[in-house]
Every structure is written in C-alpha cells, then in structure tokens.
Design an enzyme around this catalytic site. Structure first.
Site, PDB file in Angstrom:
ATOM      1  CG  HIS A 237      -2.003   1.100   1.150  1.00 29.61           C
ATOM      2  ND1 HIS A 237      -1.489   2.414   1.757  1.00 29.61           N
ATOM      3  CD2 HIS A 237      -3.336   1.154   1.052  1.00 29.61           C
ATOM      4  CE1 HIS A 237      -2.839   3.090   1.418  1.00 29.61           C
ATOM      5  NE2 HIS A 237      -3.804   2.262   0.981  1.00 29.61           N
ATOM      6  CB  CYS A 275      -4.205   3.562  -2.405  1.00 33.85           C
ATOM      7  SG  CYS A 275      -5.088   4.547  -1.388  1.00 33.85           S
ATOM      8  CG  HIS A 302      -7.165   0.805  -1.398  1.00 31.64           C
ATOM      9  ND1 HIS A 302      -6.382   1.251  -0.251  1.00 31.64           N
ATOM     10  CD2 HIS A 302      -7.506  -0.580  -1.172  1.00 31.64           C
ATOM     11  CE1 HIS A 302      -6.282   0.103   0.552  1.00 31.64           C
ATOM     12  NE2 HIS A 302      -6.976  -0.843  -0.126  1.00 31.64           N
ATOM     13  CG  ASP A 349      -9.342   3.288   0.878  1.00 34.94           C
ATOM     14  OD1 ASP A 349      -9.801   2.950   1.894  1.00 34.94           O
ATOM     15  OD2 ASP A 349      -8.478   4.135   0.810  1.00 34.94           O
ATOM     16  CG  HIS A 350     -10.833   6.163   3.493  1.00 34.45           C
ATOM     17  ND1 HIS A 350     -10.013   7.128   3.965  1.00 34.45           N
ATOM     18  CD2 HIS A 350     -10.329   5.181   4.011  1.00 34.45           C
ATOM     19  CE1 HIS A 350      -9.068   6.657   4.549  1.00 34.45           C
ATOM     20  NE2 HIS A 350      -9.268   5.099   4.580  1.00 34.45           N
ATOM     21  CE1 TYR A 366     -11.998   1.112   5.304  1.00 37.76           C
ATOM     22  CE2 TYR A 366     -10.725   2.536   6.791  1.00 37.76           C
ATOM     23  CZ  TYR A 366     -10.794   1.716   5.618  1.00 37.76           C
ATOM     24  OH  TYR A 366      -9.741   1.757   4.997  1.00 37.76           O
TER      25      TYR A 366
HETATM   26  C1  DNO Z   1      -6.502   3.117   5.488  1.00 38.82           C
HETATM   27  C2  DNO Z   1      -6.282   2.153   4.775  1.00 38.82           C
HETATM   28  C3  DNO Z   1      -4.735   1.708   5.253  1.00 38.82           C
HETATM   29  C4  DNO Z   1      -4.338   0.352   4.560  1.00 38.82           C
HETATM   30  C5  DNO Z   1      -2.746  -0.136   5.145  1.00 38.82           C
HETATM   31  C6  DNO Z   1      -2.421  -1.248   4.456  1.00 38.82           C
HETATM   32  O1  DNO Z   1      -7.878   3.553   5.443  1.00 38.82           O
HETATM   33  O2  DNO Z   1      -6.106   2.168   3.367  1.00 38.82           O
HETATM   34  O3  DNO Z   1      -5.056   1.570   6.685  1.00 38.82           O
HETATM   35  O4  DNO Z   1      -5.205  -0.612   5.182  1.00 38.82           O
HETATM   36  O5  DNO Z   1      -2.119   1.071   5.150  1.00 38.82           O
HETATM   37  O6  DNO Z   1      -1.486  -1.804   5.007  1.00 38.82           O
END
Ligand code: DNO
Length: 392
Positions: A237, A275, A302, A349-350, A366
């Site tokens: 990531h 991401c 993501h 993501d988020h 989340y």
């Molecule tokens: C945040 C996530 C990160 C991710 C880690 C992967 O919301 O994208 O916490 O899970 O960095 O190791």
C-alpha cells in the site's frame, strides 16, 4: 474489451465491525477484504484462526478476496530485535493463508503510523463529513506537542506563524483531539503513544530512506520465495500521505519510488495496491502514468478521492467529487484486467460520513452509506465503460 468488471470488494474489520456481512452483501460487494486484527503484530496467524474467518465469510457467501493487512512488525521495518524470527513468522502466516486458497496479501511499510490525518470530521458544504490532512495543524502537533528537534525546517514561515497562533488559542479540547487523530491506527487496533512516536522518529532518522528501502527489500527477499511456493501475491500500500511527515522516511509514495522498489526486488510477486487516494494526495503524482507504467504489478485497488491544496493539505471527497478522475482509472484498469486470467479486486476505500451515519459512531473513513454510494458509482462507471465498448 472483456465485459467483466473488476471484483467489487468491501473492507470488513471482523466480528467487531458494526457493519454486518449481510449489509455488505446488500451494498453490492462480491468479495471481502479483511484481516485478523485481534492477533498481535508479528505473531503467526494459525490455521485455526484463519479457518474460522474463512468459514464465517463462507457462511455469508463471500470469498476472502484480499488480506489487508498482514502487518509488518516495527522490528522488521527497523531491522532490530527478533526480526529474523518475525520474518519466519510472516512466512508461516503466508503459508497458512495459502493453504485456504487466499492469494492476495496487502501490507504497508510506513514507519510507526499507518495513514495520517489531522481531522476526522471535516464538514463539507453539504454537511457530510470527511477525513482531512492540514499542514498547519500537522505543524502544531510537530512543533508544539511532539516538540521534534528541527521540525520548523519542514514548514514555510507562514505555516509556522499560523501554527503558532493556532497553538496559542486552541478551541477547547482541540489539541488533545489533534494528538489522538494523528496517533490513531487502523480501526480496531491500538494507537501509537507520543512516547513511541518520539522514540521511533529517532530510530528512523538514523535509518533514513535508503536504509528503509533496504529493510523493505530484505523483508521481501525473505517472504517472496514463500509467495512463489504458495502462489501468493504481495501488494504494498502506498505511503499515506505520499510525502515526508514528522521527519519519518517515506519510500512508496511516487512512481519513481515504486519503480525503485520493483527494480530492487523484481519478482512478479512483488506487487502494488493502487490506492488512488494515497497517491492522489501527492502533487508529484500523475496517476494514469503510474498505472500505465506499473499496471502489470497492480493486483488490488483502493478507489478513493481527494481535493488537494497548494500547501500539501488535502481533504477526502465523495468518490466522484475530487481531483482524481476515477472513471479514467477504471477504464485503464479494465484494460489491464483483460491481460489477466483473474479479476482484480477493488474496494471503495473510505466513504464520507453522511445521511443516517452522521448520528452514529463509525470507524473513521469506514461508515456504511458513504462507501455504499462510492461502490454503487464505481460499479456504474464500470458497467458504462464495458457496455459502451461492447457497442463500439
Ligand atoms: C486506510 C487504509 C490503510 C491500509 C494499510 C495497508 O484506510 O487504506 O490503513 O489498510 O495501510 O497496510
């Protein structure tokens, strides 16, 4: 173009998550991204514990599509203490996961702190709430709470002036909140303490970016052979935010850094979690170029969006509302997937905290409804692209 979408997945924090698997099904996900958050960092994930999670997901009709994350213990990142044993443990965890058919494992190599934000409830004009990273607020923490030696060298005179005045007249409780937000870890896991951070900053300053890359390479050289044996794909990531903060070195925040990592450990098992939010917060980053250059390494996505300000501050936005063109990225990813025999898992993501979730306590980033909206939009984009390609 193959009219098959990427695999829509959802991050679930396990039985302690207030969102149920049934709700996730209704939200439109086909796969689950999860981790065994209750197991201390560095310990082996036993087949029994993995099996329980696999069974729980299976009962709800879901595959465990991606492990996010098997955390990399700090002693591996710093190459201290019992790191050799910890590397062996990591390898064993990968073997155990593989024995259940789990093939994609996400991790990060960020020193001490996972993602860093200064505010978790930034109100957008429509009254929904988002996560925010503000450079002046970071300076308040860095210079006046952490009291890091030399911190002022990292900020412009104007930022320092504004930070000093914010620190002198804080809103009640704000300084404590700022500290808690910055030190916060992954939902459901413990936060770092100020003392941990102070100590770690010194350790990592001595290691530096070159040393950290070397430690990452040594980690990968230890685990990649296990991945090759057990058919596991590792995905890193990106650093979030993708630039230096608090004097901590960063090594995975740009095309050049990711390329350097791949050159250092070329095995195809050394992959990337693309991401769009983390990379999108870096003014140095051209996201389509990163995908075009490194697309073959991308095995997990993501989708998230941000709005950036000139001083390096940013806040998260609705999936379709920020500076990053997620439609373009989806189109590129569909093309990348055509060269594969398997679907690429992605997750919204988020999400913004919005509607009914505003009155609830949710894990920052989340909540259910904001992510569901993002997922619905992403699935729609994907379908629109594949339908129009079929017509042409
Ligand atoms: C945040 C996530 C990160 C991710 C880690 C992967 O919301 O994208 O916490 O899970 O960095 O190791």
């Amino acid at each position: 173009m193959n009219p098959i979408s990427l695999l829509p997945a959802w991050r679930w924090f396990g039985p302690g998550d207030s969102i149920s698997l049934e709700e996730i099904r209704q939200a439109g996900a086909e796969g689950i991204v999860t981790a065994l958050h209750h197991i201390p960092h560095g310990a082996v994930w036993s087949p029994v514990e993995i099996g329980k999670r696999v069974a729980e997901l299976g009962k709800a009709g879901f595959p465990w599509s991606v492990v996010e994350s098997v955390p990399v213990h700090e002693s591996i990142k710093t190459r201290t203490g019992d790191f050799r044993q910890l590397l062996a443990n990591y390898g064993q965890t990968l073997r155990n996961l593989a024995s259940f058919g789990i093939r994609t494992v996400c991790y990060n190599f960020m020193p001490v702190l996972d993602w860093t934000r200064t505010q978790l409830d930034y109100e957008l004009p429509d009254h929904s709430r988002a996560l925010r990273f503000d450079r002046t607020e970071l300076a308040v923490f860095d210079m006046f709470i952490l009291e890091r030696a030399g911190a002022e060298k990292d900020y412009s005179p104007e930022t320092i002036k504004n930070a000093a005045s914010l620190f002198r007249n804080p809103a009640p409780g704000w300084l404590d909140r700022l500290q808690a937000n910055i030190l916060m870890g992954v939902p459901g896991e413990s936060s770092a303490t100020l003392e941990d951070l102070k100590r770690s900053i010194q350790v990592y300053q001595a290691i530096g970016p070159e040393g950290l890359l070397e430690n990452l390479a040594l980690f990968l050289e230890a685990v990649i052979p296990v991945c090759e044996e057990s058919d596991i794909q590792m995905v890193i990531h990106p650093d979030d935010p993708p630039f230096d903060i608090l004097g901590l070195p960063r090594i995975a925040g740009s095309l050049e850094e990711l390329q350097r990592l791949i050159q250092r450990v070329p095995s195809p098992r050394n992959g990337i979690c693309f991401c769009s939010g983390s990379l999108g917060a870096g003014s140095q980053n051209d996201l389509p170029l990163i995908l075009e250059t490194l697309g073959d390494r991308v095995h997990f996505v993501h989708f998230r969006n941000v709005h950036n300000l000139p001083d390096g501050s940013f806040h998260e936005t609705a999936h379709l509302g920020g500076d990053v063109d997620l439609g373009q990225l989806m189109e590129m990813l569909l093309r990348i997937q055509e060269r594969r025999s398997e679907r690429i898992p992605y997750r919204p993501d988020h999400g913004l905290q919005m509607l009914d979730d505003l009155g609830k306590t949710t894990f920052p980033g989340y909540s259910l409804i904001g992510r569901m909206k993002g997922l619905a939009e992403l699935r729609g984009i994907s379908l629109g692209i594949t339908a129009s390609t079929r017509r042409n």
